[in-house]
Design an enzyme around this catalytic site. Structure first.
Site, short mmCIF file in Angstrom:
data_model
loop_
_atom_site.label_atom_id
_atom_site.label_comp_id
_atom_site.label_asym_id
_atom_site.label_seq_id
_atom_site.Cartn_x
_atom_site.Cartn_y
_atom_site.Cartn_z
N GLY A 16 0.75 -1.24 -0.08
CA GLY A 16 0.01 -0.02 -0.07
C GLY A 16 0.68 1.28 0.04
O GLY A 16 0.29 2.35 0.45
N LYS A 47 0.02 2.36 -4.48
CA LYS A 47 -0.47 3.58 -4.48
C LYS A 47 -0.49 3.90 -6.00
O LYS A 47 -1.01 4.79 -6.53
CB LYS A 47 -0.16 4.78 -3.90
N ASP A 123 -7.63 7.28 2.03
CA ASP A 123 -6.34 8.07 2.71
C ASP A 123 -5.68 9.13 1.69
O ASP A 123 -5.71 8.81 0.55
CB ASP A 123 -5.53 7.12 2.99
N ASP A 124 -5.29 9.97 2.11
CA ASP A 124 -4.46 11.20 1.38
C ASP A 124 -5.34 11.55 0.03
O ASP A 124 -4.75 11.39 -1.01
CB ASP A 124 -3.00 10.32 0.90
N TYR A 171 -6.74 9.03 9.61
CA TYR A 171 -6.58 7.36 9.85
C TYR A 171 -5.45 7.33 10.97
O TYR A 171 -4.78 6.46 11.25
CB TYR A 171 -5.83 6.65 8.68
N TRP A 230 -3.21 -0.66 10.12
CA TRP A 230 -2.44 -0.65 9.02
C TRP A 230 -1.12 0.05 9.45
O TRP A 230 -1.01 1.21 9.81
CB TRP A 230 -3.09 0.32 8.12
N ASP A 231 -0.27 -0.94 9.69
CA ASP A 231 1.14 -0.66 10.26
C ASP A 231 2.33 -0.04 9.36
O ASP A 231 2.83 -0.87 8.67
CB ASP A 231 1.58 -1.95 11.09
N ASP A 237 8.53 4.74 2.26
CA ASP A 237 8.20 5.62 1.25
C ASP A 237 8.36 7.19 1.09
O ASP A 237 8.54 7.90 0.39
CB ASP A 237 6.89 5.21 0.27
N ASN A 265 2.38 -2.31 6.16
CA ASN A 265 2.56 -1.78 4.75
C ASN A 265 4.26 -1.45 4.79
O ASN A 265 4.63 -0.36 5.49
CB ASN A 265 1.95 -0.35 4.73
C1 GDL Z 1 0.44 6.90 4.26
C2 GDL Z 1 -0.41 6.15 3.33
C3 GDL Z 1 0.40 5.10 2.85
C4 GDL Z 1 1.89 5.32 2.96
C5 GDL Z 1 2.38 5.40 4.21
C6 GDL Z 1 3.83 5.65 4.53
C7 GDL Z 1 -1.67 5.10 4.99
C8 GDL Z 1 -3.16 4.74 5.27
N1 GDL Z 1 -1.51 5.84 3.81
O1 GDL Z 1 0.07 7.75 4.82
O2 GDL Z 1 0.12 4.75 1.59
O3 GDL Z 1 2.71 4.08 2.27
O4 GDL Z 1 1.87 6.65 4.86
O5 GDL Z 1 4.18 6.95 4.05
O6 GDL Z 1 -0.72 4.96 5.68
#
Ligand code: GDL
Length: 452
Positions: A16, A47, A123-124, A171, A230-231, A237, A265
Site C-alpha cells: 500500500g 498507490k 487516505d491521502d 487514519y 495498517w502498520d 516511501d 505496509n
Molecule cells: C500513508 C499512506 C501509505 C503510505 C504511508 C507511509 C496510509 C493509510 N496511507 O499515509 O500509503 O505508504 O503513509 O508513507 O498509511
C-alpha cells in the site's frame, strides 16, 4: 460493536505504499514468506498502480486480468486470502450513484478473478468536498459511510463471506486531532458505517512507534468496532534514503482482544521486508509472550540463507550488522547506536580523549568495506541492489571519519582538514542535501527560528 470474536483475526501484508509496485516474482516470494510466517491475507493496493487510484474507474484489460488471476491463484496456493483495494478518493463524486456503480463494477471484476476480500481507501485525498457532495451529505464522514455501505451491500449480495475494509481520511490520532476530514469524522463514521465493515487505523501517528492496548480500545470505542491496524512502522516511501529492517514492536500485547487484525505496509524495496514479515508472524502467534528482540534474532537466522554468495559465506553477525544499521524509524539497532556514539566522541573530543571509540571506529571501517564487497557477491541481485546504495553512503562516511582521525592524530595537523577524496560538489551534494542544511531539527523535533 460488531462481535470481535466472530470473525477471523486478519493478519498480513498490504502493498500500500507510494512508488514502484512489486513484481510478480517478488510477490511470489512474498507469499512464500507470509505462509511460512503464518499470516493470512495479502492486500493489493499499490498507490501508483494506475487502476488502483488515479484511473480507478477504468476496468483492467484482458491481459491484465490474466495476470491478476495468476497472482490470485498463486496467493491461494499459499493458503492466503487475496484482498483487492481501490482508492477512488482523488476524484470520486460521492453523490453520483454512477460512481458507486463503477466502484462495485471494479471490485466485481476482481472478485470474478477469484479475489476474496476488498478494501475501499480514502487516505491521502483532497480535504474539501465538491459542492454536490457537500449539499447531499453535509460531511465527509456521511459521504464515505454512504458509498462504503452501498458498495458493501452490492458486493455481499454475491459474496456473503467477503471481508470489507475501509480506510478513513483521518487514519491516525494526529490527523483526527487536526480535524482532517471534518470535526467529529471518526465518531460519525463509526455510527453510520455498516458494523461488519472493518476500519483501518495507523495509530497515534502515520508512523507510530507505539500502539498500545489502551489506544486500540479507545479508537475501537470511537469507531464502534476494533480497528484494523495498517502498520507503517517499516514503510520507507516517505524517505527513500532509509530502509527499515527492524522487528515488529510496540504493538498491543493482546492483539486479538483490541484489534480486528493487523497488516504491515513495509519498505518499497521488497527484499528489505523479510524481518518485518517474519516478526509480524511471531507477534500474532505469541501475543503477550512476544519479545521483539528474540523475534529479531530468530528472524535473522531464518534470513541468513537468503545471503547465498558467489564469494565467502555471510555470517550471522554480518547479517545482524546490516539489519541493525537499518533498523526502525524511531530507534537505531544496537550496532548503529554504538557507531553513532563512537563517531560523536571522535568528532567532539581531542584524540587523547577518544578512548576505545577510535579502535572500534577503525574496525567498523574495515567491516563496512568488507560487507560492501560481500554485497556485490550476493546471488540474489535484488537483495544486493536493495542495500547497496545506502551501504555505499555509509562506507563513504566511514572512510572520511577514518581520514579525519588520521589527520587529528598527525603530529603537526594542518589548521584545516581538506579530505582528499570527499570533495565539495560531488560528496553529500544535491539540492535536497543543501536544503536540509538550512533548517536544523533539534533533538525534541522542533526547528528554531534561524534569524536573530
Ligand atoms: C500513508 C499512506 C501509505 C503510505 C504511508 C507511509 C496510509 C493509510 N496511507 O499515509 O500509503 O505508504 O503513509 O508513507 O498509511
Amino acid at each position: 460493536m460488531a462481535d470481535v470474536q466472530s470473525r477471523p483475526f486478519l493478519t498480513g501484508v498490504i502493498e500500500g505504499f507510494y512508488g514502484r509496485p512489486w513484481t510478480t516474482d517478488q510477490r511470489r516470494r512474498l507469499f512464500a514468506q507470509m505462509q511460512a510466517a503464518g499470516l493470512r491475507c495479502y492486500a493489493y493496493g499499490p498507490k501508483d498502480d494506475l487502476h488502483h487510484r488515479a484511473c480507478w474507474r477504468e476496468a483492467y484489460s484482458e491481459s491484465a486480468c490474466a495476470d491478476l488471476r495468476a497472482l490470485i491463484d498463486l496467493c491461494h496456493a499459499h493458503d492466503l486470502r487475496f484482498l483487492y483495494a481501490l482508492g477512488p478518493g482523488l476524484d470520486v463524486c460521492y453523490a453520483d450513484p454512477e460512481d458507486s456503480v463503477r466502484m462495485a463494477e471494479r471490485y466485481a471484476q476482481i472478485m470474478a478473478l477469484g479475489a476474496d476480500d476488498v478494501a475501499l481507501l480514502f487516505d491521502d485525498i483532497p480535504d474539501t468536498m465538491a459542492q454536490a457532495d457537500a449539499e447531499r451529505f453535509g460531511s465527509f464522514a456521511k459521504a464515505h459511510a454512504h458509498v462504503a455501505n452501498e458498495v458493501f451491500a452490492r458486493l455481499t449480495k454475491a459474496s456473503p463471506d467477503l471481508r470489507f475494509l475501509f480506510c478513513p481520511t483521518p487514519y491516525c490520532s494526529r490527523m483526527a486531532d487536526a480535524a482532517l476530514g471534518g470535526e467529529g469524522y471518526l465518531r460519525e463514521l463509526g455510527e453510520a458505517l455498516h458494523p461488519e465493515i472493518d476500519v483501518f487505523w495507523t495509530g497515534p501517528e502515520i508512523i507510530s512507534a507505539t500502539i498500545d492496548d489502551a489506544h486500540a480500545r479507545m479508537i475501537g470505542d470511537l469507531l464502534k468496532r476494533p480497528p484494523m491496524i495498517w502498520d507503517n512502522l517499516q514503510a520507507n516511501d516517505y524517505d527513500l534514503r532509509r530502509l527499515f529492517v527492524g522487528p515488529c514492536q510496540g504493538r498491543p500485547s493482546h492483539p486479538e482482544e483490541s484489534l480486528s487484525g493487523i497488516f504491515i505496509n513495509p519498505n518499497c524495496e521488497f527484499e528489505a521486508n523479510f524481518i518485518p514479515i517474519h516478526t509480524l508472524g511471531a507477534y500474532v502467534s505469541k501475543g503477550s509472550a512476544y519479545q521483539s528482540l528474540d523475534a529479531f534474532s530468530e528472524a535473522l537466522e531464518a534470513w541468513l540463507p537468503a545471503f547465498a554468495s558467489t564469494g565467502d559465506a555471510w555470517t550471522l553477525d554480518e547479517v545482524r550488522l546490516l539489519a541493525e544499521i537499518f533498523y526502525l524509524p524511531h530507534e537505531d539497532g544496537a550496532a548503529a547506536q554504538q557507531l553513532l556514539e563512537d563517531a560523536m566522541v571522535v568528532a567532539s573530543r581531542p584524540p587523547d580523549a577518544w578512548g576505545e571509540a577510535e579502535g572500534r571506529l577503525r574496525e567498523w571501517h574495515t567491516t563496512v568495506v568488507r560487507i560492501a564487497v560481500k554485497l556485490t557477491e550476493l546471488k540474489n541481485r535484488d537483495l544486493f541492489y536493495t542495500f547497496n546504495r545506502q551501504w555505499w553512503e555509509l562506507r563513504e562516511e566511514l572512510e572520511l571519519l577514518t581520514q579525519y582521525m588520521d589527520w587529528r592524530q598527525s603530529e603537526t595537523p594542518d589548521e584545516r582538514f581538506f579530505p582528499s577524496e570527499h570533495l565539495l560538489g560531488t560528496f553529500r551534494g544535491g539540492v535536497v542535501a543543501r536544503l536540509q542544511g538550512f533548517l536544523a531539527m533539534e533533538p525534541d523535533g522542533s526547528i528554531k527560528s534561524t534569524h536573530a
